[in-house]
Scaffold this motif. Sequence first.
Motif, PDB file in Angstrom:
ATOM      1  N   VAL A 166      36.202  23.043   5.097  1.00  0.00           N
ATOM      2  CA  VAL A 166      35.039  22.898   5.977  1.00  0.00           C
ATOM      3  C   VAL A 166      33.850  22.624   5.071  1.00  0.00           C
ATOM      4  O   VAL A 166      33.694  23.280   4.034  1.00  0.00           O
ATOM      5  CB  VAL A 166      34.794  24.188   6.781  1.00  0.00           C
ATOM      6  N   LEU A 167      33.027  21.644   5.449  1.00  0.00           N
ATOM      7  CA  LEU A 167      31.861  21.316   4.628  1.00  0.00           C
ATOM      8  C   LEU A 167      30.597  21.509   5.456  1.00  0.00           C
ATOM      9  O   LEU A 167      30.479  20.966   6.560  1.00  0.00           O
ATOM     10  CB  LEU A 167      31.945  19.857   4.164  1.00  0.00           C
ATOM     11  N   VAL A 168      29.670  22.300   4.917  1.00  0.00           N
ATOM     12  CA  VAL A 168      28.392  22.568   5.586  1.00  0.00           C
ATOM     13  C   VAL A 168      27.304  21.919   4.749  1.00  0.00           C
ATOM     14  O   VAL A 168      27.187  22.213   3.551  1.00  0.00           O
ATOM     15  CB  VAL A 168      28.141  24.088   5.685  1.00  0.00           C
ATOM     16  N   ASN A 169      26.507  21.041   5.364  1.00  0.00           N
ATOM     17  CA  ASN A 169      25.459  20.377   4.583  1.00  0.00           C
ATOM     18  C   ASN A 169      24.109  21.029   4.793  1.00  0.00           C
ATOM     19  O   ASN A 169      23.562  21.003   5.896  1.00  0.00           O
ATOM     20  CB  ASN A 169      25.376  18.893   4.965  1.00  0.00           C
ATOM     21  N   LEU A 170      23.572  21.588   3.706  1.00  0.00           N
ATOM     22  CA  LEU A 170      22.210  22.154   3.724  1.00  0.00           C
ATOM     23  C   LEU A 170      21.424  21.681   2.512  1.00  0.00           C
ATOM     24  O   LEU A 170      20.709  22.454   1.858  1.00  0.00           O
ATOM     25  CB  LEU A 170      22.280  23.680   3.789  1.00  0.00           C
ATOM     26  N   LEU A 171      21.551  20.381   2.239  1.00  0.00           N
ATOM     27  CA  LEU A 171      20.788  19.777   1.148  1.00  0.00           C
ATOM     28  C   LEU A 171      19.473  19.232   1.687  1.00  0.00           C
ATOM     29  O   LEU A 171      19.396  18.831   2.850  1.00  0.00           O
ATOM     30  CB  LEU A 171      21.574  18.604   0.548  1.00  0.00           C
TER      31      LEU A 171
END
Length: 306
Positions: free
Chosen positions: A187-192
């Motif tokens: 699972v990939l969560v993007n918070l960039l």
Amino acid sequence: MRILFCCTGTKAAPWLDGLRAALPGADIAEWVPGAPQADHAVVWAPPQQFLDEQPGLQALFNIGAGVDALLKLRLPPGALVVRLDDAGMSVQMAEYVCHAVIRHFREFDGYERDMAEGRWSYRKPRLRSEWPVGVLGLGVLGTRVAQALAQFEFPVHGWSRTPREVAGVTCHAGEAALPGFLAASRVLVNLLPLTPATENLLDRDTLGRLQPGGYLVNVARGAHLVEADLLALLDSGHLAGATIDVLREEPPPADHPFWRHPQITLTPHTSARTLREESIAQIAGKIRALGRGEPIAGIVDPSRGY
Ligand code: NAP
Ligand code: GLV
């Protein structure tokens, strides 16, 4: 001290009332063209005319965490750009992301369909060890999210530009570490933040490196994601689904494929909202600290883009 409020799409009156209550003695007004020079400004997506008319601003307080839109403008020389530093956002982001990850992991969407169709059926419990979560960005929001996911005992990986240490999270740093981080994640969560270095980062190559049956949660900015590549990876079955809170065009046009895609859960850029009271308290505190010559948190480095 004079403070101007210039936030496109935001009702000014409650902000002005709150700022006046928090900073008694300051002259606080909504910007109108030709307004006299101010010391500070509270902004969101201000028009270029406002910035051009206010070359003497000492600080611009952005009423959001992301400053990508603001940094595209020509800013007053010497003005500090100050972002919201949590101000009640990180707990919202943690609940949104945990909800999305757990909904997918526990197949609650499938159970909802089963119940709606009158089917009392069980699914085989999934192994948490087979659902490692990778969090892109270990800043104010990413750290809180990674820690919240770790509380649910998911294996959690995090990726940042410079090395970080977060309890319960396997941390990776720098471009060279990205492939290993992605390969370790399902699972990939993007918070960039959206910067020239991170724009279009979520493409066929990076998303294709996730473990098979992967899942994407994009809660940062729409321009991080190459939308056609997500659709292709969902079609091929490499990705099982996505929760998307941010898009390149908001709101998306009526014929945008994300609206009705069966594997995409869409929300209207709402994962972590600006909370007025918390934000006013934070901005007022920083204005007072600057007045005393003290350092403040949340100053953006325009050369880094965040
Ligand atoms: P932040 O505190 O500035 O953290 C940014 C993180 O990203 C840091 O860990 C930073 O690394 C890392 N990073 C930046 N550039 C990188 C690169 N090129 N390679 C690897 N890592 C990189 O930001 P935040 O407050 O957590 O917020 C993140 C973003 O969330 C915001 O910019 C905004 O776009 C988005 N957001 C969305 C919503 C919503 O409602 N959807 C609400 C609020 C914010 P270092 O630690 O090494 O600096
Ligand atoms: C919202 O997207 C923010 O950057 O605060």
